[in-house]
Design a protein around this motif. Structure first.
Motif, PDB file in Angstrom:
ATOM      1  N   GLN A 108     -28.390  69.650 -19.089  1.00  0.00           N
ATOM      2  CA  GLN A 108     -26.944  70.293 -18.737  1.00  0.00           C
ATOM      3  C   GLN A 108     -26.825  69.928 -17.390  1.00  0.00           C
ATOM      4  O   GLN A 108     -26.125  70.685 -16.448  1.00  0.00           O
ATOM      5  N   ALA A 109     -26.713  68.798 -16.876  1.00  0.00           N
ATOM      6  CA  ALA A 109     -26.439  68.060 -15.553  1.00  0.00           C
ATOM      7  C   ALA A 109     -25.993  66.729 -15.680  1.00  0.00           C
ATOM      8  O   ALA A 109     -26.327  65.858 -16.632  1.00  0.00           O
ATOM      9  N   PRO A 110     -24.815  66.187 -14.969  1.00  0.00           N
ATOM     10  CA  PRO A 110     -24.216  64.981 -15.062  1.00  0.00           C
ATOM     11  C   PRO A 110     -25.069  63.862 -14.186  1.00  0.00           C
ATOM     12  O   PRO A 110     -25.953  64.205 -13.413  1.00  0.00           O
ATOM     13  N   PHE A 111     -25.016  62.776 -14.835  1.00  0.00           N
ATOM     14  CA  PHE A 111     -25.904  61.658 -14.143  1.00  0.00           C
ATOM     15  C   PHE A 111     -24.722  60.542 -14.543  1.00  0.00           C
ATOM     16  O   PHE A 111     -24.168  60.377 -15.269  1.00  0.00           O
ATOM     17  N   ASN A 112     -24.357  59.690 -13.327  1.00  0.00           N
ATOM     18  CA  ASN A 112     -23.734  58.524 -13.372  1.00  0.00           C
ATOM     19  C   ASN A 112     -24.533  57.184 -12.805  1.00  0.00           C
ATOM     20  O   ASN A 112     -23.700  56.326 -12.554  1.00  0.00           O
ATOM     21  N   CYS A 113     -25.629  57.134 -12.555  1.00  0.00           N
ATOM     22  CA  CYS A 113     -26.221  56.023 -11.965  1.00  0.00           C
ATOM     23  C   CYS A 113     -28.016  56.301 -12.105  1.00  0.00           C
ATOM     24  O   CYS A 113     -28.193  57.174 -12.335  1.00  0.00           O
ATOM     25  N   VAL A 114     -28.430  55.112 -12.070  1.00  0.00           N
ATOM     26  CA  VAL A 114     -30.064  55.002 -12.317  1.00  0.00           C
ATOM     27  C   VAL A 114     -30.406  54.106 -11.355  1.00  0.00           C
ATOM     28  O   VAL A 114     -30.159  52.909 -11.400  1.00  0.00           O
ATOM     29  N   LEU A 115     -31.736  54.258 -10.476  1.00  0.00           N
ATOM     30  CA  LEU A 115     -32.077  53.423  -9.887  1.00  0.00           C
ATOM     31  C   LEU A 115     -33.663  53.030 -10.590  1.00  0.00           C
ATOM     32  O   LEU A 115     -34.507  54.050 -10.745  1.00  0.00           O
ATOM     33  N   ASP A 196     -52.181  48.397 -14.642  1.00  0.00           N
ATOM     34  CA  ASP A 196     -50.945  47.478 -15.219  1.00  0.00           C
ATOM     35  C   ASP A 196     -49.888  48.209 -14.609  1.00  0.00           C
ATOM     36  O   ASP A 196     -49.650  49.153 -13.848  1.00  0.00           O
ATOM     37  N   GLY A 197     -48.565  47.449 -14.781  1.00  0.00           N
ATOM     38  CA  GLY A 197     -47.342  47.961 -14.138  1.00  0.00           C
ATOM     39  C   GLY A 197     -46.868  49.048 -14.777  1.00  0.00           C
ATOM     40  O   GLY A 197     -47.044  49.816 -15.714  1.00  0.00           O
ATOM     41  N   ARG A 198     -45.814  49.609 -13.829  1.00  0.00           N
ATOM     42  CA  ARG A 198     -45.096  50.891 -14.345  1.00  0.00           C
ATOM     43  C   ARG A 198     -43.660  50.723 -13.831  1.00  0.00           C
ATOM     44  O   ARG A 198     -43.330  50.254 -12.845  1.00  0.00           O
ATOM     45  N   ILE A 199     -42.869  51.082 -14.624  1.00  0.00           N
ATOM     46  CA  ILE A 199     -41.372  51.194 -14.340  1.00  0.00           C
ATOM     47  C   ILE A 199     -40.884  52.674 -14.165  1.00  0.00           C
ATOM     48  O   ILE A 199     -41.343  53.521 -15.091  1.00  0.00           O
ATOM     49  N   ASN A 200     -40.251  52.991 -13.307  1.00  0.00           N
ATOM     50  CA  ASN A 200     -39.712  54.382 -13.060  1.00  0.00           C
ATOM     51  C   ASN A 200     -38.067  54.254 -12.964  1.00  0.00           C
ATOM     52  O   ASN A 200     -37.475  53.490 -12.379  1.00  0.00           O
ATOM     53  N   LEU A 201     -37.572  55.132 -13.935  1.00  0.00           N
ATOM     54  CA  LEU A 201     -36.196  55.310 -13.873  1.00  0.00           C
ATOM     55  C   LEU A 201     -35.552  56.678 -13.245  1.00  0.00           C
ATOM     56  O   LEU A 201     -36.072  57.634 -13.692  1.00  0.00           O
ATOM     57  N   THR A 202     -35.001  56.443 -12.128  1.00  0.00           N
ATOM     58  CA  THR A 202     -34.529  58.035 -11.514  1.00  0.00           C
ATOM     59  C   THR A 202     -33.078  58.089 -11.587  1.00  0.00           C
ATOM     60  O   THR A 202     -32.412  57.240 -11.041  1.00  0.00           O
ATOM     61  N   PHE A 203     -32.568  58.933 -12.433  1.00  0.00           N
ATOM     62  CA  PHE A 203     -31.053  59.286 -13.023  1.00  0.00           C
ATOM     63  C   PHE A 203     -30.805  60.301 -11.775  1.00  0.00           C
ATOM     64  O   PHE A 203     -31.288  61.215 -11.444  1.00  0.00           O
ATOM     65  N   ARG A 204     -29.511  59.806 -11.303  1.00  0.00           N
ATOM     66  CA  ARG A 204     -28.929  60.755 -10.386  1.00  0.00           C
ATOM     67  C   ARG A 204     -27.259  60.768 -10.568  1.00  0.00           C
ATOM     68  O   ARG A 204     -26.665  60.214 -11.290  1.00  0.00           O
TER      69      ARG A 204
END
Length: 212
Positions: A108-115, A196-204
């Motif tokens: 219940q929070a808005p997000f409009n970008c992701v790194l 191994d590698g890791r991808i992290n997605l941080t939504f803001r």
């Protein structure tokens, strides 16, 4: 003082997000927000499809390559600046729009970008910092989805220096909210272990008003 949070304490998906014991912060975690097959498939797809780049930032007055690859996506106004680096957003690809919509519905929070950050091996990492850029607002909600190899993520309580470590599992979700960015720094330690590698997605969420 070092506190280690055992991530298996949060394994039951029926319990959803569980609060971490952090004074002055509001952080919650779920180890299996995505299933193992979902997370592994998304990790592989993003490695191949996102326009990864290795940027240069200013560190103690010197230009250095950041120890990871990254890709910045969001609404057209979502320009993001840290350590002297200003990033203009690319559109959010469909696979990440689906994650964004699920997060918005559940949190219940808005997000409009992701790194997106791709830590290719144990020698890639991120030093201690706070996501306290003005365009994020005073108490941002940041949702972090982990894909790939498990890595140690650390919080450092600024008033006391107390450190809390948690292992972020493949498919896990970590949410930072409230005054967390004011009272804590967080980071991803490098390791000499062969991993191994890791991808992290941080939504803001970046407000258009705060960008003016």
């Amino acid at each position: 003082m070092l506190i280690i949070v055992q991530s298996d304490l949060f394994h039951d998906p029926s319990q959803g997000l569980q609060a971490l014991p952090l004074n002055d912060g509001r952080v919650s975690y779920q180890s299996d927000w995505l299933s193992e097959p979902q997370a592994t498939a998304l990790n592989k797809a993003l490695q191949q499809s996102l326009p990864w780049r290795q940027d240069t930032i200013k560190l103690y007055g010197k230009s250095v390559l950041i120890p990871r690859l990254q890709s910045w996506h969001g609404a057209s106004h979502c320009e993001y600046t840290y350590s002297g680096l200003r990033m203009k957003p690319l559109p959010i690809p469909p696979a990440l729009v689906a994650i964004q919509k699920r997060l918005e519905n559940e949190l219940q929070a808005p997000f409009n970008c992701v790194l997106a950050n791709w830590y290719r091996d144990g020698q890639d990492g991120m030093g201690f910092h706070a996501d306290d850029e003005p365009e994020l607002g005073p108490e941002p909600v940041i949702a972090s989805v982990s894909l790939g190899a498990e890595r140690k993520f650390s919080f450092k309580h600024l008033p006391t220096g107390e450190r809390t470590d948690i292992q972020l599992a493949n498919g896990s979700l970590l949410v930072m909210a409230g005054k967390t960015q004011r009272f804590y720094h967080h980071g991803l330690s490098k390791t000499r272990k062969r991993i191994d590698g890791r991808i992290n997605l941080t939504f803001r969420y970046i407000s258009l008003d705060l960008c003016k």
